[in-house]
Structure formats: C-alpha cells, structure tokens
Motif scaffolding. Sequence first.
Motif, PDB file in Angstrom:
ATOM      1  N   ARG A  41       0.853  -1.194   0.000  1.00 19.90           N
ATOM      2  CA  ARG A  41       0.000   0.000   0.000  1.00 19.90           C
ATOM      3  C   ARG A  41       0.889   1.244   0.000  1.00 19.90           C
ATOM      4  NH1 ARG A  41      -0.185   2.509   4.996  1.00 19.90           N
ATOM      5  NH2 ARG A  41       0.621   1.325   6.751  1.00 19.90           N
ATOM      6  N   GLN A  42       0.287   2.389  -0.356  1.00 21.19           N
ATOM      7  CA  GLN A  42       0.970   3.666  -0.184  1.00 21.19           C
ATOM      8  C   GLN A  42       0.807   4.116   1.266  1.00 21.19           C
ATOM      9  OE1 GLN A  42      -1.299   5.523  -3.514  1.00 21.19           O
ATOM     10  NE2 GLN A  42       0.697   6.299  -4.136  1.00 21.19           N
ATOM     11  N   ALA A  43       1.638   5.096   1.666  1.00 21.07           N
ATOM     12  CA  ALA A  43       1.497   5.630   3.022  1.00 21.07           C
ATOM     13  C   ALA A  43       0.285   6.552   3.089  1.00 21.07           C
ATOM     14  CB  ALA A  43       2.740   6.430   3.387  1.00 21.07           C
ATOM     15  N   GLU A  44      -0.319   6.631   4.263  1.00 20.34           N
ATOM     16  CA  GLU A  44      -1.255   7.721   4.543  1.00 20.34           C
ATOM     17  C   GLU A  44      -0.397   8.867   5.070  1.00 20.34           C
ATOM     18  OE1 GLU A  44      -4.390   7.607   3.702  1.00 20.34           O
ATOM     19  OE2 GLU A  44      -4.143   5.520   3.093  1.00 20.34           O
ATOM     20  N   VAL A  45      -0.717  10.094   4.692  1.00 15.59           N
ATOM     21  CA  VAL A  45       0.167  11.216   5.021  1.00 15.59           C
ATOM     22  C   VAL A  45       0.370  11.349   6.542  1.00 15.59           C
ATOM     23  CG1 VAL A  45      -1.587  13.063   5.023  1.00 15.59           C
ATOM     24  CG2 VAL A  45       0.764  13.557   4.311  1.00 15.59           C
ATOM     25  N   GLU A  46      -0.654  10.960   7.322  1.00 13.53           N
ATOM     26  CA  GLU A  46      -0.545  11.041   8.792  1.00 13.53           C
ATOM     27  C   GLU A  46       0.583  10.157   9.309  1.00 13.53           C
ATOM     28  OE1 GLU A  46      -3.388  10.117   7.253  1.00 13.53           O
ATOM     29  OE2 GLU A  46      -4.439  12.035   7.335  1.00 13.53           O
ATOM     30  N   GLU A  47       0.955   9.130   8.543  1.00 10.68           N
ATOM     31  CA  GLU A  47       1.997   8.206   8.995  1.00 10.68           C
ATOM     32  C   GLU A  47       3.397   8.815   8.926  1.00 10.68           C
ATOM     33  OE1 GLU A  47       0.918   3.752   8.086  1.00 10.68           O
ATOM     34  OE2 GLU A  47       0.520   4.920   6.288  1.00 10.68           O
ATOM     35  N   TYR A  48       3.504   9.999   8.326  1.00  9.97           N
ATOM     36  CA  TYR A  48       4.827  10.617   8.164  1.00  9.97           C
ATOM     37  C   TYR A  48       5.153  11.650   9.255  1.00  9.97           C
ATOM     38  CZ  TYR A  48       5.645   8.453   3.577  1.00  9.97           C
ATOM     39  OH  TYR A  48       5.883   7.560   2.560  1.00  9.97           O
ATOM     40  N   GLY A  49       4.178  11.964  10.100  1.00  8.22           N
ATOM     41  CA  GLY A  49       4.426  12.975  11.134  1.00  8.22           C
ATOM     42  C   GLY A  49       5.361  12.484  12.234  1.00  8.22           C
ATOM     43  N   GLY A  50       5.208  11.213  12.622  1.00  8.79           N
ATOM     44  CA  GLY A  50       5.947  10.689  13.774  1.00  8.79           C
ATOM     45  C   GLY A  50       7.456  10.787  13.595  1.00  8.79           C
ATOM     46  N   VAL A  51       7.939  10.459  12.405  1.00  9.16           N
ATOM     47  CA  VAL A  51       9.382  10.465  12.175  1.00  9.16           C
ATOM     48  C   VAL A  51       9.922  11.902  12.158  1.00  9.16           C
ATOM     49  CG1 VAL A  51       9.204  10.346   9.630  1.00  9.16           C
ATOM     50  CG2 VAL A  51      11.236   9.442  10.758  1.00  9.16           C
ATOM     51  N   ILE A  52       9.076  12.837  11.752  1.00 10.71           N
ATOM     52  CA  ILE A  52       9.486  14.251  11.793  1.00 10.71           C
ATOM     53  C   ILE A  52       9.652  14.682  13.251  1.00 10.71           C
ATOM     54  CG2 ILE A  52       8.629  16.618  11.415  1.00 10.71           C
ATOM     55  CD1 ILE A  52       9.557  15.540   8.783  1.00 10.71           C
ATOM     56  N   GLN A  53       8.670  14.329  14.084  1.00  7.64           N
ATOM     57  CA  GLN A  53       8.765  14.725  15.492  1.00  7.64           C
ATOM     58  C   GLN A  53       9.971  14.050  16.158  1.00  7.64           C
ATOM     59  OE1 GLN A  53       5.132  14.513  17.779  1.00  7.64           O
ATOM     60  NE2 GLN A  53       6.222  14.843  19.705  1.00  7.64           N
ATOM     61  N   PHE A  54      10.200  12.788  15.809  1.00  8.30           N
ATOM     62  CA  PHE A  54      11.351  12.052  16.347  1.00  8.30           C
ATOM     63  C   PHE A  54      12.661  12.777  16.017  1.00  8.30           C
ATOM     64  CE2 PHE A  54      14.522   8.690  15.120  1.00  8.30           C
ATOM     65  CZ  PHE A  54      14.942   8.383  16.407  1.00  8.30           C
ATOM     66  N   LEU A  55      12.849  13.119  14.733  1.00  3.40           N
ATOM     67  CA  LEU A  55      14.113  13.753  14.340  1.00  3.40           C
ATOM     68  C   LEU A  55      14.210  15.198  14.844  1.00  3.40           C
ATOM     69  CD1 LEU A  55      14.646  12.391  10.706  1.00  3.40           C
ATOM     70  CD2 LEU A  55      15.893  11.763  12.779  1.00  3.40           C
ATOM     71  N   ALA A  56      13.063  15.847  15.034  1.00  4.32           N
ATOM     72  CA  ALA A  56      13.072  17.226  15.528  1.00  4.32           C
ATOM     73  C   ALA A  56      13.419  17.285  17.012  1.00  4.32           C
ATOM     74  CB  ALA A  56      11.702  17.861  15.293  1.00  4.32           C
ATOM     75  N   SER A  57      13.133  16.205  17.721  1.00  4.14           N
ATOM     76  CA  SER A  57      13.201  16.236  19.186  1.00  4.14           C
ATOM     77  C   SER A  57      14.483  15.596  19.716  1.00  4.14           C
ATOM     78  CB  SER A  57      12.003  15.475  19.756  1.00  4.14           C
ATOM     79  OG  SER A  57      12.158  14.083  19.490  1.00  4.14           O
ATOM     80  N   ASP A  58      14.649  15.653  21.027  1.00  2.00           N
ATOM     81  CA  ASP A  58      15.834  15.046  21.659  1.00  2.00           C
ATOM     82  C   ASP A  58      15.803  13.523  21.634  1.00  2.00           C
ATOM     83  OD1 ASP A  58      16.818  17.505  22.152  1.00  2.00           O
ATOM     84  OD2 ASP A  58      16.194  17.589  24.265  1.00  2.00           O
ATOM     85  N   ALA A  59      14.670  12.931  21.218  1.00  2.00           N
ATOM     86  CA  ALA A  59      14.621  11.466  21.116  1.00  2.00           C
ATOM     87  C   ALA A  59      15.657  10.957  20.116  1.00  2.00           C
ATOM     88  CB  ALA A  59      13.219  11.020  20.699  1.00  2.00           C
ATOM     89  N   SER A  60      16.082  11.817  19.202  1.00  4.37           N
ATOM     90  CA  SER A  60      17.080  11.418  18.191  1.00  4.37           C
ATOM     91  C   SER A  60      18.428  12.096  18.453  1.00  4.37           C
ATOM     92  CB  SER A  60      16.580  11.779  16.795  1.00  4.37           C
ATOM     93  OG  SER A  60      16.323  13.172  16.724  1.00  4.37           O
ATOM     94  N   SER A  61      18.719  12.388  19.726  1.00  4.66           N
ATOM     95  CA  SER A  61      19.879  13.246  20.044  1.00  4.66           C
ATOM     96  C   SER A  61      21.232  12.686  19.601  1.00  4.66           C
ATOM     97  CB  SER A  61      19.904  13.531  21.550  1.00  4.66           C
ATOM     98  OG  SER A  61      19.899  12.309  22.255  1.00  4.66           O
ATOM     99  N   TYR A  62      21.324  11.375  19.345  1.00  9.42           N
ATOM    100  CA  TYR A  62      22.621  10.829  18.903  1.00  9.42           C
ATOM    101  C   TYR A  62      22.645  10.601  17.392  1.00  9.42           C
ATOM    102  CZ  TYR A  62      27.078   8.341  19.354  1.00  9.42           C
ATOM    103  OH  TYR A  62      28.397   7.966  19.243  1.00  9.42           O
ATOM    104  N   MET A  63      21.688  11.177  16.671  1.00  3.70           N
ATOM    105  CA  MET A  63      21.625  10.951  15.217  1.00  3.70           C
ATOM    106  C   MET A  63      22.041  12.186  14.455  1.00  3.70           C
ATOM    107  SD  MET A  63      18.082   8.882  14.784  1.00  3.70           S
ATOM    108  CE  MET A  63      18.220   8.779  13.016  1.00  3.70           C
ATOM    109  N   THR A  64      22.989  12.020  13.571  1.00  4.09           N
ATOM    110  CA  THR A  64      23.259  13.068  12.590  1.00  4.09           C
ATOM    111  C   THR A  64      23.830  12.446  11.323  1.00  4.09           C
ATOM    112  OG1 THR A  64      23.982  15.350  12.355  1.00  4.09           O
ATOM    113  CG2 THR A  64      25.651  13.809  13.156  1.00  4.09           C
ATOM    114  N   GLY A  65      23.604  13.097  10.186  1.00  2.00           N
ATOM    115  CA  GLY A  65      24.129  12.615   8.908  1.00  2.00           C
ATOM    116  C   GLY A  65      23.428  11.370   8.403  1.00  2.00           C
ATOM    117  N   SER A  66      22.282  11.023   9.006  1.00  2.00           N
ATOM    118  CA  SER A  66      21.686   9.729   8.635  1.00  2.00           C
ATOM    119  C   SER A  66      20.543   9.866   7.622  1.00  2.00           C
ATOM    120  CB  SER A  66      21.217   8.977   9.872  1.00  2.00           C
ATOM    121  OG  SER A  66      20.266   9.743  10.534  1.00  2.00           O
TER     122      SER A  66
END
Length: 272
Positions: free
Chosen positions: A236-261
């Motif tokens: 199936r294709q994604a529903e657009v609502e399914e793309y918000g979570g990863v944005i919030q993850f990368l925007a927030s400190d939950a991804s604090s050890y991630m860069t260049g990925s």
Amino acid sequence: MSDKFSVEGKVAIVTGGLGQLGTQFCRTLAAAGAKVAIYSRRPADEATLAAKFPDLTGRIRVFVASVTDKEALERVTDEVVALWGVPHILVNNAGIDSRPSGPADQNSPFEVYPQKYWDEIIETNLTGVMLCCQVVGSRMAEAERGSIINVGSIYGMVSPNQALYAYREKRDGTPFIKAISYAASKSGLINMTRYLGTYWAPKHVRVNLISFGGVAAAGFDKEFIDAFLARVPMGRQAEVEEYGGVIQFLASDASSYMTGSNVVVDGGFTAW
Ligand SMILES: NC(=O)c1ccc[n+]([C@@H]2O[C@H](COP(=O)([O-])OP(=O)(O)OC[C@H]3O[C@@H](n4cnc5c(N)ncnc54)[C@H](O)[C@@H]3O)[C@@H](O)[C@H]2O)c1
C-alpha cells in the motif's frame, strides 16, 4: 521517555508547509507544542489557514519566501528570530518534480530531455535546501543547537523503474520517461545531509534526511498504482498522517545521537 519526544516551546521552520506533506509536518509539530513558521512562495489568508490547521492557527504563521531566493530567506528568518527567537528545527520540505500530466517534453526520453526542467528541479530541490541550511542553519550553529530535517525520497536511493510508467506510452502513443532531475536532486540531498551533519556536529546542529516512499493521493492512474504497489512489500501507499511521527522524532531530543543519517520510511520499497 516520552518527554524526549517533546518539541514544546521550540521554533520550527517548514518550507513548502502548505503542500500535502508540509501541511502534515506543520500539524504534527504545532500539535506537539512548537511554533511553526511556514516559508511559502505565496501568502495564505486566514480562512485557508483555519481550514488546514484547525485549532493550531495561533502557533502557525506564513512567511513569504522562495527557497531559491537567499535575500528573501534572510529577511523572513530575521523576522522569525525577532518574533520567536532562533529556530530549533528546520524541515526542508519544499520540492518539485516533473508532472506526469505536464507537457510531453517534461517526460521525454533522457537523450532529448530539456535542460530547463533539470535547472528548475535542481534549483528548488538541491540549491534551495543548501540556501535554507546556509541561512537558517548558520543561525542555529551560532546558537549551538538545532535539528535540520531534509525531505528525501526513495528515488534518491534507487532509480525510478521505467517499467512503472510504460503503460503511458502504450495508452497515449508518446514516450513517457520518468525524468532524471528529481532522482539526482534527492540523491544529492543524501550526501548534503552527511556533509552538513559532520560539518556542524561540533556546533550541536544535527542534520538528518528522511527517504519517504509514495503517499496516497487523488489523481494517480490505476495502471501506475497497480504496478507501484506490486513493488511495495507492505502492499500500500502511506497515509500522510503516517509521516508525522518520524518528523517529530528527528526534531526532538529522542534522536539526540543521530546526525548525517538517512531514515528510510517507504513500506519496504527499497528493501526489495
Ligand atoms: N508526495 C509523495 O509521495 C512524496 C514522496 C517522497 C518525497 N516527497 C517529498 O516531499 C516533499 C513535499 O512533497 P508534496 O508531495 O507534499 O508536494 P506538494 O507539491 O504538495 O508540496 C510542495 C510544496 O513546496 C512548495 N514549493 C515549491 N517550490 C518552492 C519554493 N521555491 N519555495 C518555497 N516553497 C516551494 C509548493 O508550493 C508546495 O506547497 C517534497 O520534497 C517531495 O519531493 C513526496
């Protein structure tokens, strides 16, 4: 743990934030407590904003600037800083592609593909992201914090499969080739992300990219959808609502050890 995902009180910029995915990214970030500045080529009236962002308009403002216009980017970023302070989050979402319904030469064989379409797409999708990083990211680096999220695509990782589009020539009698520019621009973003992620790591500005797969929308030909979905393990294709979570993850400190990925969110398309 859930506090790590908070963007409460943070200031975010979303380029092209009135488009299909951008609207969702703005909703997600604003609903999670961020103030969101949309960089858009055109203004939006209050009725449009209220319809797109019910209950969130107090936290979302539109600033008129093209991502290809450095002077305009400097001007609106100064306005955002004066209003809310130095941004914490930049989502480089604005992007263009050749339109399947556009003039035939937009989808002509590579040998005769007009350079003007290449220039337009590279200028927006690649140069535009570089300029936004330069203008907004420099201010983040000075403040020694920030998260930049580049919006990539599966076509930055793998070539478009021309077989998906072969039905067009059979149907219309005109060659239809998915053009090179979008794929080249999105793959360029992957290494721009690594470059800036490492360059600004000492300044605590993280830079990551998301390679998104196709999102459900009106207007696709049935032949295309059938051929595309046969190549998506999740079917199936994604529903657009399914793309918000990863944005919030990368925007927030939950991804604090991630860069260049490169975070792949594609229903398994590139895993096959
Ligand atoms: N829709 C998908 O299936 C899909 C899949 C993978 C990646 N993407 C990427 O997601 C991003 C958003 O795509 P979308 O599908 O929401 O497209 P869209 O056309 O709905 O939205 C793009 C937005 O960017 C704006 N924009 C274009 N040029 C601009 C410029 N020079 N300055 C400022 N704004 C500009 C447009 O006006 C529009 O509002 C793009 O980068 C696209 O490549 C989309």
